[in-house]
Design an enzyme around this catalytic site. Structure first.
Site, PDB file in Angstrom:
ATOM      1  N   LYS A 104      35.147  34.009  40.668  1.00  0.00           N
ATOM      2  CA  LYS A 104      35.539  35.372  40.102  1.00  0.00           C
ATOM      3  C   LYS A 104      36.200  35.028  38.768  1.00  0.00           C
ATOM      4  O   LYS A 104      36.181  35.967  37.812  1.00  0.00           O
ATOM      5  CB  LYS A 104      36.508  35.894  40.911  1.00  0.00           C
ATOM      6  CG  LYS A 104      35.991  36.242  42.355  1.00  0.00           C
ATOM      7  CD  LYS A 104      34.783  37.419  42.562  1.00  0.00           C
ATOM      8  CE  LYS A 104      34.314  37.665  43.880  1.00  0.00           C
ATOM      9  NZ  LYS A 104      34.125  36.883  44.684  1.00  0.00           N
TER      10      LYS A 104
HETATM   11  C1  LIG Z   1      32.919  36.862  45.607  1.00  0.00           C
HETATM   12  C2  LIG Z   1      32.444  35.743  46.139  1.00  0.00           C
HETATM   13  C3  LIG Z   1      31.068  35.666  46.633  1.00  0.00           C
HETATM   14  C4  LIG Z   1      30.163  36.920  46.683  1.00  0.00           C
HETATM   15  O1  LIG Z   1      30.042  37.275  45.107  1.00  0.00           O
HETATM   16  P1  LIG Z   1      29.226  38.652  45.059  1.00  0.00           P
HETATM   17  O2  LIG Z   1      29.113  38.883  43.501  1.00  0.00           O
HETATM   18  O3  LIG Z   1      30.253  39.759  45.705  1.00  0.00           O
HETATM   19  O4  LIG Z   1      27.981  38.914  45.797  1.00  0.00           O
HETATM   20  C5  LIG Z   1      30.593  34.465  47.035  1.00  0.00           C
HETATM   21  N1  LIG Z   1      31.307  33.160  47.120  1.00  0.00           N
HETATM   22  C6  LIG Z   1      32.538  33.364  46.701  1.00  0.00           C
HETATM   23  C7  LIG Z   1      33.640  32.149  47.022  1.00  0.00           C
HETATM   24  C8  LIG Z   1      33.345  34.479  46.332  1.00  0.00           C
HETATM   25  O5  LIG Z   1      34.592  34.636  45.716  1.00  0.00           O
END
Ligand SMILES: *Cc1c(COP(=O)(O)O)cnc(C)c1O
Length: 495
Positions: free
Chosen positions: A112
């Protein structure tokens, strides 16, 4: 070329990039999508000579066409700096028959950060460009990682406040500790009794509440979203797929133009959609391999063409993927409906009223580039153990879901194209699950003891983000029922 953004639910609602970033969400729950995706008209071999920030500029300047060069470079250079613990920002690691694109070197050690380190700059720049005088209130629902990354990005940014809702019993202990210790006078963290979908629905309802918007405006506030539905998050995520491809060229693993596959551990469908947009821009990607955990609503969708959230919500060891309503899938549905906002709206209304919808056979045909599968809890743990034993490389639980699904894909298809696996979190963020997967002797030991054991086992330095929370005090302890989210926001903002 000027890119205009349109609502997936009303083609008459349009916005510039900066307006779409500011609003976050279109009216009536619609999402902003680019009316067309410009071609990345730079030679891939030339991109291979650029660093991360330069590649970011090439990609983002095409999508955010109303930003000046100076504005965009300021945003990029402010975001991708020493907050990341490596100069290359997103290292590509060749291990266990694939290329792991490590997207967890930012300040909260999950992917993120790739988008949320730049979103505050994009938002503040967008507010200036559009003469916005109100303070921006970032309202966010999190399954664990978005919350902390958004808090870190927005803490003490002038002209903003950030309120994060998370499922009180649905995030890992380290995720929770990271959030409730967040400093900054403009940060608020609230646990809800409910799951992530409840949190996300509550946030969406507040965004769509015109009455609330009016009251906010009178007090000098307006909402924006840091959730992955904001195109200000989606576009920065396109960058690392282009970057990864060009590093494969640099490392002589492929030649410019060769096709690759990507595997993405998926929750809200933002990360994998960014890869899809990168392909539309011209990046040679063959398959999008969509990996789910036991909440396999996407796997079922790709198999049957039916999206059905009427099922048990399962808490897994990959909590950031514990999602039954993948919001960004709407952008793909809109695209395979031929950019038809009416058809898309009908499906999304069915999702709201009945919890399910079915796409047409024509639409399903357009999903041939996608492959969906899922990993059970046992399979995920077994993959962590196996990759550690064969390659001395420790995957986090989310990345292990992706690696498991990749193995299933290769077994089912025999397709051996070079494959990039989006590695979305540091194993230090999910230490307990990771260590217990490697050896059951670690069960029941205190979290930070396991951090030290993980360090011994992997030889990977303990990230600053973990050192920071070892001793930090809890600052936020508000908990509310899922029905009280709006009341909580009103009390925070003194409305
Ligand atoms: C948010 C997240 C995901 C999923 O990503 P999306 O864009 O919501 O599909 C997968 N792995 C981790 C560690 C995340 O923080």
């Amino acid at each position: 070329m000027e890119v205009t953004y349109k609502s997936t639910r009303n083609s008459n609602e349009t916005a510039t990039a900066s307006q779409a970033i500011l609003k976050g969400l279109a009216e009536n729950g619609g999402l902003f999508v680019p009316d067309s995706i410009p071609e990345l008209d730079v030679d891939l071999n030339d991109l291979a000579k650029m660093n991360y920030q330069e590649v970011a500029y090439e990609v983002m300047s095409r999508m955010f066409s109303d930003f000046t060069e100076e504005e965009l470079k300021h945003c990029i250079n402010s975001a991708y700096d020493q907050k990341f613990d490596t100069e290359v920002i997103a290292p590509l690691n060749k291990k266990a028959g694939a290329y792991y694109l490590e997207l967890f070197h930012g300040s909260t050690i999950a992917f993120k950060d790739m988008a949320l380190s730049i979103l505050p700059y994009l938002l503040v720049t967008s507010a200036k460009k559009n003469n916005v005088k109100n303070d921006i209130v970032i309202l966010t629902a999190t399954s664990g990682d978005t919350g902390k990354a958004a808090l870190a990005g927005f803490a003490d940014v002038p002209g903003t406040k950030i309120i994060v809702f998370y499922p009180k019993n649905g995030v890992s202990p380290i995720q929770e500790k990271q959030m409730v210790t967040q400093k900054g006078d403009n940060t608020y963290v609230v646990g809800i009794t409910g799951n992530f979908d409840d949190a996300q629905t509550g946030v969406k309802n507040m965004f769509n509440d015109k009455e609330l918007a009016k009251v906010m405006d009178e007090k000098g506030y307006q909402f924006s979203s840091a959730n992955s539905i904001n195109i200000g998050r989606l576009v920065p995520q396109m960058v690392y797929y282009v970057y990864a491809y060009t590093r494969l060229i640099v490392n002589n693993e492929i030649k410019a133009g060769d096709k690759i596959n990507v595997v993405v551990p998926t929750g809200n469908f933002g990360n994998i959609l960014a890869a899809y947009y990168a392909k539309e821009m011209g990046l040679p990607i063959a398959k999008f391999i969509c990996a789910s955990n036991d909440n396999k609503v996407l796997y079922d969708f790709f198999e049957t063409g039916v999206y059905d959230k009427n099922r048990e919500f399962i808490l897994t060891t990959s909590p950031s993927m514990d999602i039954l309503i993948s919001s960004n899938l709407e952008r793909l549905i809109y695209r395979i409906a031929g950019d038809d906002s009416e058809q898309n709206s009908a499906l999304m209304n069915a999702l709201t009223s009945e919890g399910r919808y079915e796409i047409t056979a024509d639409m399903k045909k357009k999903l041939s580039e996608f492959y969906g599968n899922y990993a059970t809890e046992e399979e995920t743990a077994a993959t962590i153990k196996k990759v550690f034993e064969t390659d001395n490389y420790i995957l986090d639980t989310h990345t292990a879901v992706a690696a498991t699904v990749y193995d299933k894909y290769v077994e089912a298809t025999g397709d051996k194209k070079p494959t990039v696996i989006a590695s979305t979190a540091s194993p230090y963020k999910f230490t307990r699950s990771v260590m217990e997967a490697i050896d059951s002797q670690y069960a029941g030991r205190p979290d930070f003891e396991l951090v030290d054991e993980l360090n011994k086992l992997s030889g990977v330095k303990i990230p600053q983000a973990i050192e920071d929370i070892r001793r930090a005090d809890v600052i936020h302890d508000t908990v509310c029922d899922k029905t009280e989210m709006e009341a909580t926001v009103k009390s925070i903002l003194k409305l």
